[in-house]
Design an enzyme around this catalytic site. Sequence first.
Site, PDB file in Angstrom:
ATOM      1  N   ASP A  79     -20.024 -49.708 -59.955  1.00 20.82           N
ATOM      2  CA  ASP A  79     -21.132 -49.247 -60.800  1.00 20.82           C
ATOM      3  C   ASP A  79     -22.007 -48.300 -59.988  1.00 20.82           C
ATOM      4  O   ASP A  79     -22.563 -48.677 -58.958  1.00 20.82           O
ATOM      5  CB  ASP A  79     -21.957 -50.457 -61.283  1.00 20.82           C
ATOM      6  CG  ASP A  79     -23.073 -50.065 -62.253  1.00 20.82           C
ATOM      7  OD1 ASP A  79     -23.205 -48.876 -62.581  1.00 20.82           O
ATOM      8  OD2 ASP A  79     -23.819 -50.984 -62.695  1.00 20.82           O
ATOM      9  N   SER A 102     -22.232 -59.166 -60.121  1.00 23.26           N
ATOM     10  CA  SER A 102     -22.560 -57.827 -59.654  1.00 23.26           C
ATOM     11  C   SER A 102     -23.066 -57.948 -58.215  1.00 23.26           C
ATOM     12  O   SER A 102     -24.042 -58.645 -57.964  1.00 23.26           O
ATOM     13  CB  SER A 102     -23.634 -57.248 -60.579  1.00 23.26           C
ATOM     14  OG  SER A 102     -24.089 -56.011 -60.108  1.00 23.26           O
ATOM     15  N   GLY A 148     -26.077 -57.391 -67.405  1.00 24.22           N
ATOM     16  CA  GLY A 148     -27.223 -58.231 -67.069  1.00 24.22           C
ATOM     17  C   GLY A 148     -28.335 -57.414 -66.444  1.00 24.22           C
ATOM     18  O   GLY A 148     -28.111 -56.285 -65.994  1.00 24.22           O
ATOM     19  N   LYS A 176     -26.129 -54.382 -73.123  1.00 23.87           N
ATOM     20  CA  LYS A 176     -27.254 -55.195 -72.674  1.00 23.87           C
ATOM     21  C   LYS A 176     -28.231 -55.220 -73.844  1.00 23.87           C
ATOM     22  O   LYS A 176     -28.742 -54.159 -74.233  1.00 23.87           O
ATOM     23  CB  LYS A 176     -27.949 -54.560 -71.466  1.00 23.87           C
ATOM     24  CG  LYS A 176     -27.093 -54.493 -70.217  1.00 23.87           C
ATOM     25  CD  LYS A 176     -27.856 -53.855 -69.070  1.00 23.87           C
ATOM     26  CE  LYS A 176     -26.978 -53.757 -67.829  1.00 23.87           C
ATOM     27  NZ  LYS A 176     -27.648 -53.047 -66.717  1.00 23.87           N
ATOM     28  N   LYS A 179     -18.210 -56.752 -59.379  1.00 25.50           N
ATOM     29  CA  LYS A 179     -18.718 -55.388 -59.562  1.00 25.50           C
ATOM     30  C   LYS A 179     -19.411 -54.952 -58.280  1.00 25.50           C
ATOM     31  O   LYS A 179     -20.330 -55.619 -57.806  1.00 25.50           O
ATOM     32  CB  LYS A 179     -19.671 -55.382 -60.751  1.00 25.50           C
ATOM     33  CG  LYS A 179     -20.464 -54.118 -60.938  1.00 25.50           C
ATOM     34  CD  LYS A 179     -21.026 -54.069 -62.348  1.00 25.50           C
ATOM     35  CE  LYS A 179     -22.529 -53.927 -62.351  1.00 25.50           C
ATOM     36  NZ  LYS A 179     -23.065 -53.845 -63.723  1.00 25.50           N
ATOM     37  N   GLU A 221     -18.475 -47.736 -63.738  1.00 22.65           N
ATOM     38  CA  GLU A 221     -19.598 -47.814 -64.678  1.00 22.65           C
ATOM     39  C   GLU A 221     -20.619 -46.719 -64.394  1.00 22.65           C
ATOM     40  O   GLU A 221     -21.028 -46.517 -63.249  1.00 22.65           O
ATOM     41  CB  GLU A 221     -20.236 -49.204 -64.537  1.00 22.65           C
ATOM     42  CG  GLU A 221     -21.382 -49.502 -65.483  1.00 22.65           C
ATOM     43  CD  GLU A 221     -21.882 -50.951 -65.349  1.00 22.65           C
ATOM     44  OE1 GLU A 221     -21.151 -51.795 -64.791  1.00 22.65           O
ATOM     45  OE2 GLU A 221     -23.008 -51.236 -65.770  1.00 22.65           O
ATOM     46  N   LYS A 259     -21.674 -52.227 -56.361  1.00 21.12           N
ATOM     47  CA  LYS A 259     -22.590 -51.106 -56.573  1.00 21.12           C
ATOM     48  C   LYS A 259     -22.203 -50.000 -55.594  1.00 21.12           C
ATOM     49  O   LYS A 259     -21.958 -50.272 -54.400  1.00 21.12           O
ATOM     50  CB  LYS A 259     -24.033 -51.551 -56.314  1.00 21.12           C
ATOM     51  CG  LYS A 259     -24.559 -52.488 -57.387  1.00 21.12           C
ATOM     52  CD  LYS A 259     -24.751 -51.759 -58.713  1.00 21.12           C
ATOM     53  CE  LYS A 259     -25.397 -52.671 -59.748  1.00 21.12           C
ATOM     54  NZ  LYS A 259     -25.626 -51.971 -61.020  1.00 21.12           N
ATOM     55  N   ASP A 270     -23.148 -47.619 -69.443  1.00 18.06           N
ATOM     56  CA  ASP A 270     -24.259 -48.569 -69.426  1.00 18.06           C
ATOM     57  C   ASP A 270     -25.510 -47.811 -69.880  1.00 18.06           C
ATOM     58  O   ASP A 270     -25.804 -47.730 -71.087  1.00 18.06           O
ATOM     59  CB  ASP A 270     -24.394 -49.162 -68.006  1.00 18.06           C
ATOM     60  CG  ASP A 270     -25.586 -50.088 -67.816  1.00 18.06           C
ATOM     61  OD1 ASP A 270     -26.383 -50.258 -68.752  1.00 18.06           O
ATOM     62  OD2 ASP A 270     -25.755 -50.654 -66.708  1.00 18.06           O
TER      63      ASP A 270
END
Length: 368
Positions: free
Chosen positions: A188, A135, A290, A262, A161, A213, A163, A238
């Site tokens: 995400d 990420s 994570g 998670k 991933k 996400e 952000k 998520d």
Amino acid sequence: MKIREVELMEVHLRLKEKFEISTGGWDERRILLLRMESEEGETWSECVAAEAPNYSYETPETAWHILTDYVLPSVVGQEFSSPDSILEPASWIRGHPMALAAVEMGAWGLEAVGKGISLAALMGGTRTEVPVGVSVGLKGSDQELLDQVEERLAQGYRKIKLKIKPGRDVDMVGAVREAHPDAPLMADANSSYTLEDVGLLKELDGLNLMMVEQPLAYHDLREHAILQNQLDTPVCLDESIRGPGDARLALELGSGRIINIKPGRVGGLTSSRMIHDLCAESHVPVWCGGMLESGVGRAYNLALASLPNFVLPGDISESRRYWAKDIVEPEFIMNDGMMPVPSGPGIGVEVKRDRVERVTARRWSKKG
Ligand code: OSB
Ligand code: MG
């Protein structure tokens, strides 16, 4: 199995590099480490609550309060028959899944130690290594992001991933896509958009992303279903999946086509496995998310990710992506984008007590 001693420590671990998401950032992690001891041995587990309430309402402060004032006193001295029953004395507590998960996961670790088998084997894992991704936080400039993505791809990560947040989305992700036409990319948003942004989110469809996400509100499955109906890109949930009930509802509503599990967010491994099974029945793939864990939490995540429906690479990166030195041995290292699932008894890694002591800020313990 009887818990004869519990020890809770708050440790401060500096991240090698600041990690930023749409709602805030981290320079350092304040991690609660839990050590539980039975006649058969001991195990360590980790509470993943973020430092500020920008991911969920839990923080290390709320988790410390819930654990030391309510949960741990009821667990010490208690006899329990299986990992999912350790929280029975705490079943009246509403919410606080991350605090509770630290205890529930520790019970799984302890059960595996007692049986002399790996946590992955105890949970029914079917793989000895799992594909992993990384990420990548928000960066100050596109160039900085491009450099970081280049480095992560060269290291072999099987999913990158990115952000995103309003103002740092389509153009930024587009620049990464242009530089890496075939890379396994996803985005995400950590809930930073609303249905007003459907037009903008539809532009992501042109960028060949594995998924987007948690684009919308952290508590809203209905709006995610409305969005998923208008997007080609799979929506991955998520924040809005807090347990099996949410997962069932999300599957019914079509709120997304992928779920990030998670264990801390959903209250532990029992609940994680139930979500895994529900998704498998509906042919919805899952992957393990994570929370910038230390090696302790990472060991649990890897064991979980060895279950069969964890078909997509998890946010389970190498120790060196987070820390100058992890608190466990051996550190987590991948080979060609695959991370070995610890195979030794229990969580399969050794916690370096001396390293933990050096970074411990407070401690609470109780004998049964
Ligand atoms: O949304 O998945 C997230 C870290 C902290 C809070 C939320 C998230 C994340 C990550 C990091 O993306 C994943 C990792 O542990 O490497
Ligand atoms: Mg996320």
